[in-house]
Write a protein that holds these residues in place. Structure first.
Motif, short mmCIF file in Angstrom:
data_model
loop_
_atom_site.label_atom_id
_atom_site.label_comp_id
_atom_site.label_asym_id
_atom_site.label_seq_id
_atom_site.Cartn_x
_atom_site.Cartn_y
_atom_site.Cartn_z
N LEU A 81 -7.88 17.59 -5.31
CA LEU A 81 -7.96 18.24 -4.02
C LEU A 81 -9.37 18.76 -3.78
O LEU A 81 -10.00 19.32 -4.66
N ARG A 82 -9.86 18.60 -2.56
CA ARG A 82 -11.23 19.00 -2.24
C ARG A 82 -11.32 20.42 -1.70
O ARG A 82 -12.37 21.03 -1.74
N GLY A 83 -10.24 20.93 -1.17
CA GLY A 83 -10.25 22.23 -0.51
C GLY A 83 -10.76 23.38 -1.37
O GLY A 83 -11.64 24.13 -0.95
N PRO A 84 -10.20 23.58 -2.58
CA PRO A 84 -10.64 24.71 -3.39
C PRO A 84 -12.13 24.69 -3.73
O PRO A 84 -12.80 25.72 -3.68
N ARG A 129 0.84 -1.19 0.00
CA ARG A 129 0.00 0.00 0.00
C ARG A 129 0.88 1.25 0.00
O ARG A 129 1.75 1.40 0.84
N THR A 130 0.64 2.12 -0.97
CA THR A 130 1.47 3.32 -1.09
C THR A 130 0.70 4.61 -0.88
O THR A 130 1.30 5.66 -0.69
N GLY A 131 -0.63 4.57 -0.95
CA GLY A 131 -1.43 5.77 -0.83
C GLY A 131 -1.48 6.57 -2.10
O GLY A 131 -1.92 7.72 -2.11
N ALA A 132 -1.05 5.97 -3.22
CA ALA A 132 -1.02 6.69 -4.49
C ALA A 132 -2.41 7.08 -4.94
O ALA A 132 -2.60 8.12 -5.57
N LYS A 133 -3.40 6.29 -4.60
CA LYS A 133 -4.78 6.59 -4.99
C LYS A 133 -5.21 7.92 -4.39
O LYS A 133 -5.86 8.73 -5.06
N TYR A 134 -4.84 8.17 -3.15
CA TYR A 134 -5.24 9.41 -2.48
C TYR A 134 -4.38 10.59 -2.92
O TYR A 134 -4.85 11.72 -2.93
N LEU A 135 -3.13 10.32 -3.26
CA LEU A 135 -2.26 11.40 -3.72
C LEU A 135 -2.64 11.85 -5.13
O LEU A 135 -2.47 13.02 -5.48
N ARG A 136 -3.17 10.94 -5.94
CA ARG A 136 -3.59 11.28 -7.29
C ARG A 136 -4.96 11.96 -7.31
O ARG A 136 -5.32 12.62 -8.27
N ALA A 137 -5.73 11.79 -6.26
CA ALA A 137 -7.09 12.31 -6.23
C ALA A 137 -7.10 13.83 -6.27
O ALA A 137 -6.16 14.49 -5.82
N VAL A 190 -14.13 25.70 -0.63
CA VAL A 190 -14.05 27.14 -0.38
C VAL A 190 -14.99 27.87 -1.32
O VAL A 190 -15.68 28.82 -0.93
N ASN A 191 -15.06 27.43 -2.57
CA ASN A 191 -15.95 28.08 -3.53
C ASN A 191 -17.42 27.79 -3.24
O ASN A 191 -18.29 28.57 -3.63
N TYR A 192 -17.72 26.70 -2.58
CA TYR A 192 -19.11 26.31 -2.33
C TYR A 192 -19.76 27.23 -1.29
O TYR A 192 -20.89 27.66 -1.46
#
Length: 106
Positions: free
Chosen positions: A40-43, A30-38, A46-48
């Motif tokens: 970003l939710r932050g921007p 397990r490398t976490g690559a799936k989450y690193l490629r996803a 913020v716009n919502y």
């Protein structure tokens, strides 16, 4: 039909990963690559949510507009009432002798 050697398949997989720029992970750790490629939710979050302008910010932007901030006024009155009852914040020590820690050690 002869079977392909596992070492040849590993070389092929490594070459494929270098060509298509993917992670070479032969042991499936397990490398976490799936989450690193996803994305970003932050921007988008913020716009919502709309920007809420408070009275204090509006007063800074428009100094000529006389608006009364009732929440700030109530907060100041509460702080003054607490100070009058002796429940205010403690004074800051100006020297080591005034510090509560040094008094406790003696």
């Amino acid at each position: 039909m002869s079977a392909v050697a596992p070492s040849r398949l590993a070389l092929l997989t490594r070459l494929r990963c270098s060509i298509f720029q993917t992670a070479y992970n032969p042991t499936s750790i397990r490398t976490g690559a799936k989450y690193l490629r996803a994305r970003l939710r932050g921007p988008s979050m913020v716009n919502y949510y709309p920007v809420q302008l408070s009275i204090s910010e509006a007063r800074k932007m428009f100094p000529k507009f006389d608006a009364i901030d009732f929440q700030e006024q109530e907060r100041v009155e509460d702080v003054e009432a607490r100070k009058a009852r002796g429940k205010g914040t403690p004074r800051k020590a100006r020297s080591k002798d005034e510090s509560r820690r040094t008094k406790r050690r003696r």
